[in-house]
Design an enzyme around this catalytic site. Structure first.
Site, PDB file in Angstrom:
ATOM      1  N   ASP A 455       0.166   2.509  -8.036  1.00  0.00           N
ATOM      2  CA  ASP A 455      -0.815   1.693  -7.305  1.00  0.00           C
ATOM      3  C   ASP A 455      -1.451   2.563  -6.240  1.00  0.00           C
ATOM      4  O   ASP A 455      -0.892   3.595  -5.862  1.00  0.00           O
ATOM      5  CB  ASP A 455      -0.098   0.534  -6.587  1.00  0.00           C
ATOM      6  CG  ASP A 455       0.120  -0.657  -7.502  1.00  0.00           C
ATOM      7  OD1 ASP A 455      -0.482  -0.658  -8.573  1.00  0.00           O
ATOM      8  OD2 ASP A 455       0.894  -1.558  -7.141  1.00  0.00           O
ATOM      9  N   ASP A 755       3.720  -4.173  -7.071  1.00  0.00           N
ATOM     10  CA  ASP A 755       4.198  -4.983  -5.949  1.00  0.00           C
ATOM     11  C   ASP A 755       3.973  -6.474  -6.167  1.00  0.00           C
ATOM     12  O   ASP A 755       4.679  -7.302  -5.625  1.00  0.00           O
ATOM     13  CB  ASP A 755       3.550  -4.534  -4.622  1.00  0.00           C
ATOM     14  CG  ASP A 755       2.030  -4.482  -4.700  1.00  0.00           C
ATOM     15  OD1 ASP A 755       1.468  -5.041  -5.666  1.00  0.00           O
ATOM     16  OD2 ASP A 755       1.410  -3.881  -3.809  1.00  0.00           O
ATOM     17  N   ASP A 759       2.324  -7.772 -11.728  1.00  0.00           N
ATOM     18  CA  ASP A 759       2.738  -6.431 -12.185  1.00  0.00           C
ATOM     19  C   ASP A 759       4.019  -6.500 -13.017  1.00  0.00           C
ATOM     20  O   ASP A 759       4.404  -5.519 -13.643  1.00  0.00           O
ATOM     21  CB  ASP A 759       2.987  -5.507 -10.973  1.00  0.00           C
ATOM     22  CG  ASP A 759       1.700  -5.097 -10.292  1.00  0.00           C
ATOM     23  OD1 ASP A 759       0.690  -4.942 -11.006  1.00  0.00           O
ATOM     24  OD2 ASP A 759       1.687  -4.950  -9.060  1.00  0.00           O
TER      25      ASP A 759
END
Length: 1014
Positions: A455, A755, A759
């Site tokens: 990310d 997070d 996901d």
């Protein structure tokens, strides 16, 4: 040949291995000396079946409860007073409802009982709590509450004491047989030779067994303590609670009935309870019932069960039932006994131990047969075949003990346990480096990682966000230093709209802490926006109270926007939306101009706003667009919030600086052969700017947007995926698709960070799922294999380094142990066949076994990582664990050691001028001493499998130095002072020098072997 057999029969996946496969390899482990110890760190399949049965029962219970509650609704008009009476102890404590009644209401979805008790507000009163201010903890009643209702803790297995590990170490079949041999030897010896001479052999074996048992138990006990500490860390979950009138973060284990808990997307429901207020709440109950269909929770269906997950929406709930009174508590107690899946290396090394164990058993039987045949031949020649003395019985017993000890040495029981030792050590150290390993296998797999999909926000950047630029009413302004000056530059009506949209369309909150100070809660993006609005003079609570919230659509990473519908004080309704700039702007057809007037969005205005978005993005700013639409009064909460026809209020640019050290970490990954890809939901220009700053995006790399990636055909993807370095505006499905292709089509070993709740599929699909400890939701953490506690990309690189260290340390230990196995086996076997005697006695072999097993594992499997590890190419998916390099080192070293010992056996007496009755004992002592020192120096050589310099960093590993020192000192002690027990004789200085020199000579030979190409 061995590798193909292992791959066929002892191959398990790092994740999601079927229970059929887990059961199959266990059946193939034929030669197991100590099942309790060997299978200690493997999954308990029977407990897992029990947990699955409990889930099915829960599913049926809930299904019936829902049907009954639906039926009950039909008859609610005729509710008659219940026959419920409050127990006296509950009344005396100041409460009006007992724990069992509360449990039956929520678990049974009992609408009738809920209605009788006055619904949620009535139960809150009976629990002496407030749905607005929560519990008052400053009274004696708070402690009485814990006594009456219990605390939110689950039953756990009692920690095992040191003596249990001693008992388990004694369960070793071969040690038990040797114990019987020692006992018989003691009786026969005392009968033949008397005390104390006749007791030496028996007591020697008993002492060796006890030494092995206590060293093994100490090592195992230390491991169990490390795992216990890690388990405590895994279970640390905090949640937002209102107590004493203010919000605070509490551990879920401190919750009691009556607590008011705040939940958002991705949170785990911490205990059974009732919905108080909230919007669009859907709950995933699959962890409790196995049912995948989400359940909508509202005032009509207020029941919330412990262990379930918030899939969408946000709400406030009141806790009613905690700990072992909940179904989740009972399920967790069973699941915790099920244990973790065994790791691929543990299984593979169980396979190696099985193969070598079968060979060892064969050699032991043949050795015993040859030794007995030799004795019978001598007795035939002497004509004493029918006359057997106590001495002959002792001889037979010694042969049997040697055969059993060959099995002890030959079955490398320590191999799979060395994996656990190394993993436990690495996990403890990684914890100090801010990485919490949830699944053991992740440590191993991370060492083979070839790709990291990371990310952007919070991992590559600091996640400390501030609004630094804005374009409100078409005017671009830098607000990084003085945001309040913006108030004088925009009309009052526009400022009012801006504050209304920020304060109402938010997942954050402005609350007071116990000191009365203002605290902003929420994600970093929400916090930045709320700080910006407060700096403009806004009042959060006044703004929230001025309007009534009709509907909330929380932020969704697929839609990339969030929305709220408000009922205005002057009448009418208004919807506010905010999200990805280009998506929200595309939904607008009007804009507020510099005079505060609403005008149509013409081409020039669209061009100006798009240029502003690009300009902000190129400066590495996150951009958000804020917009509103006035609705007709007939809007219903069941209607969807409009997706077009909005009026653009403005665009904000939020700065999120790159973390220090990320650029160096990315460069380190590149040198280690690991490709780093950025996968983000942000604007492509923002993503590219950050990726360049981090060193992820290179001149030959590609940056692509999620929607474009989705439309590509398979043949295009084959060419495109290897070049993708940045994927922007990606949905969770894009991330999942990319990970799946990298794993299956390109055979990469993929680590993925995540997070959010969305996901979870990608974390689940990846070889290693890495969840963020600070920004991550409970759902993401539960799907992950490793939790990065500081949300820092540099920590991910540390995890990769430790992963490689674990893999290589275990390879070193395997190389060392297999060398000892082969030499000890061949020496005793060949000697028994050719001379009719075995140079290494039972006591000596037990000592050798401890050097190579427990002590060897401690020394080699706990080597800390060095920088050189990150200069090698990753092993990847197809690498052989026992590599050609290892076989070269094993065979070369074994050949040298066997040759030396054989020469000593053949020519030792002549070479050292040994004569007299003790010459055979001295020669065997020399052989034993030389053999042990060969292992000591081979242990040093095994520190590096390919490098010549094996001394680099040796003093950094104090465990290695201590183990080596203890081995040498104890060897001196055995030779010089324990001769009567260990069948040794004190040696002269010359003999000591020769023994040590023979061992040392193995080091230059090991160095020469490393030059041989394979």
């Amino acid at each position: 040949m061995m590798e193909s057999y292992l791959n066929e029969n002892f191959e398990v996946q790092p994740k999601h291995t079927s229970e059929e496969v887990l059961g199959r390899w266990r059946k193939l482990c034929g030669v197991v000396k100590n099942p309790k110890r060997r299978f200690r760190f493997t999954a308990n399949l029977s407990k897992r079946y029990e947990a699955a049965a409990m889930r099915r029962t829960n599913q049926e219970k809930l299904r019936i409860a829902v049907l009954v509650s639906k039926a009950a609704i039909q008859f609610l008009l005729g509710v008659s007073p219940s026959d419920y009476t409050v127990p006296e102890n509950v009344k005396d404590a100041g409460f009006q409802v007992c724990a069992d009644e509360l449990s039956s209401i929520v678990e049974g979805h009992d609408v009738k009982k809920l209605k009788f008790h006055g619904e949620v507000d009535g139960l809150a009163e009976k629990l002496s709590t407030s749905t607005t201010d929560g519990l008052n903890t400053n009274t004696d009643q708070f402690n009485r509450r814990k006594e009456i209702y219990g605390i939110n803790k689950f039953a756990e297995a009692k920690p095992r004491s040191f003596w249990i590990f001693v008992w388990e170490a004694l369960q070793d079949m071969t040690l038990m047989i040797l114990g019987v041999c020692a006992f018989v030897s003691l009786i026969v010896g005392l009968a033949v030779e008397g005390w104390p001479q006749g007791a030496h052999d028996g007591l020697g074996i008993v002492s060796s067994i006890l030494l092995v048992v206590f060293v093994t138990a100490t090592s195992d006990y230390r491991q169990s303590l490390q795992f216990r500490d890690l388990d405590k860390e895994k279970k640390k979950i905090s949640i937002q609670v209102t107590r004493n009138g203010f919000r605070q973060k509490l551990s879920i284990y401190e919750l009691v009935p009556g607590d008011i808990v705040h939940l958002g997307i991705g949170d785990q429901v911490p205990a059974d309870g009732l919905f108080v207020s909230g919007f669009s709440v859907s709950i995933d109950e699959s962890s409790l019932t196995g049912e995948s269909e989400p359940v909508m929770v509202s005032t009509e269906n207020p029941f919330m069960l412990s262990g379930t997950k918030v899939q969408d929406g946000s709400c406030k709930m009141m806790i009613t039932t905690v700990g072992m009174r909940t179904q989740w508590g009972k399920l967790m107690a069973t699941l915790s006994e099920g244990g973790d899946d065994e790791t691929p290396l543990q299984v593979k090394l169980n396979g190696v131990a099985t193969i070598i164990g079968k060979g060892g058993l064969f050699f032991a039987v043949v050795t015993f047969a040859v030794l007995v045949q030799g004795m019978l031949s001598r007795k035939l020649q002497d004509g004493t075949i029918w006359s057997w003395s106590g001495e002959d019985a002792m001889g037979l017993l010694e042969f049997f003990a040697i055969a059993v000890t060959i099995v002890v040495v030959a079955v490398p029981e320590g191999l799979p346990l060395a994996v656990t030792l190394s993993l436990a050590f690495a996990m403890k150290k990684m914890m100090n480096d801010k990485a919490l390993v949830r699944h053991l296998a992740a440590c191993e797999t991370m060492g083979s990682a070839t790709t990291i999909c990371s990310d952007k926000t919070g991992t590559l950047t600091t996640n400390h966000m501030t609004v630094v630029k804005s374009c409100i009413c078409m005017n671009v302004k830098d607000v990084s230093t003085n945001a309040s000056s913006l108030c004088s530059e925009i009309p009052d009506s526009s400022l009012k709209l801006l504050l209304q949209t920020i304060f109402n369309n938010t997942g954050g909150e402005v609350v007071a802490n116990k000191d009365g100070k203002r605290v902003i809660l929420g994600s970093p993006t929400e916090t930045a926006l709320l700080e910006f609005a407060l700096s403009l003079g806004g009042d959060f609570h006044a703004e929230r109270q001025a309007t009534k919230t009709i509907k909330v659509e929380p932020f969704n990473s697929t839609k990339k926007r969030m929305g709220v519908v408000l009922e205005l004080p002057e009448g009418g309704m208004r919807a506010h939306t905010k999200g990805a700039s280009e998506i929200v702007l595309a939904a607008c057809d009007k804009v507020i101009n510099s005079d505060g007037e609403v005008v149509l969005l013409d081409e020039e205005s669209i061009k100006h706003l798009n240029l502003t978005i690009d300009q902000f993005a190129n400066e590495a700013l996150r951009t958000l667009c804020l917009a509103y639409i006035d609705l007709e009064n007939k809007f219903s909460p069941d209607d969807s919030i409009p997706v077009s026809g909005y009026t653009c209020i403005g665009i904000v640019g939020i700065k999120d600086p790159v973390r220090p050290g990320v650029k160096e970490s990315v460069a380190l990954c590149r040198s280690a052969g690991i490709t780093v890809r950025m996968v983000t939901g942000d604007n492509i220009n923002t993503a590219k700017a950050i990726a360049r700053e981090c060193g992820i995006l290179t001149d030959d790399g590609i940056a692509i947007e999620g929607p474009d990636f989705r439309e590509k055909k398979m043949e295009d993807l084959l060419e495109l995926i290897p070049k993708i370095q940045v994927m922007a505006r990606s949905s969770p499905l894009d991330k999942h698709t990319l990970v799946k292709h990298l794993r299956t089509t390109f055979q990469e070993v993929v680590a993925v960070t995540g997070d959010g709740t969305n996901d979870a599929p990608a974390l689940h699909e990846a070889d290693i799922g890495l969840a963020m400890g600070i920004a991550g939701t409970e759902v993401a953490k539960e799907s992950a294999d490793v939790i990065i506690l500081d949300d820092n990309f540099s920590t991910i690189v540390t995890v990769a380094k430790w992963g490689r260290s674990v893999y290589i340390n275990i390879q070193k230990f395997v190389q060392f142990q297999l060398t000892v196995n082969i030499v000890a086996l061949i020496v005793n076997f060949s000697s028994a066949c050719l001379t009719g005697t075995a140079p290494l006695t039972a006591v000596q072999l037990l000592w050798v076994n401890m050097i190579m097993d427990t002590l060897g594992a401690l020394a080699l499997a706990t080597e800390p990582p060095n920088e050189e590890l990150m200069k090698r190419a990753p092993v990847g998916r197809k690498g052989n664990f026992i590599s050609n390099v290892m076989w070269r080192n094993i065979m070369g070293q074994s050949l040298y050691q066997f040759t030396v010992i054989w020469l000593l056996q053949r020519n030792g007496e002549a070479a050292f001028g040994l004569v007299g009755p003790d010459s055979g004992l001295i020669l065997n002592t020399l052989i034993f001493n030389s053999f042990v020192f060969c292992q000591v120096f081979n242990e040093i050589s095994s520190r590096e499998m390919e490098e010549i310099n094996v001394f680099r960093g040796i003093l950094d590993n104090y465990v290695f130095v201590v183990v080596l020192g203890v081995t040498v000192l104890f060897q001196i002690f055995i030779i010089e002072f324990l001769g009567t027990f260990a069948n040794t004789s004190p040696l002269t200085l010359t003999q000591w020098f020769v023994s040590i020199f023979i061992g040392f000579l193995g080091m230059p030979i090991a160095a020469a072997l490393k030059k041989v190409p394979v």
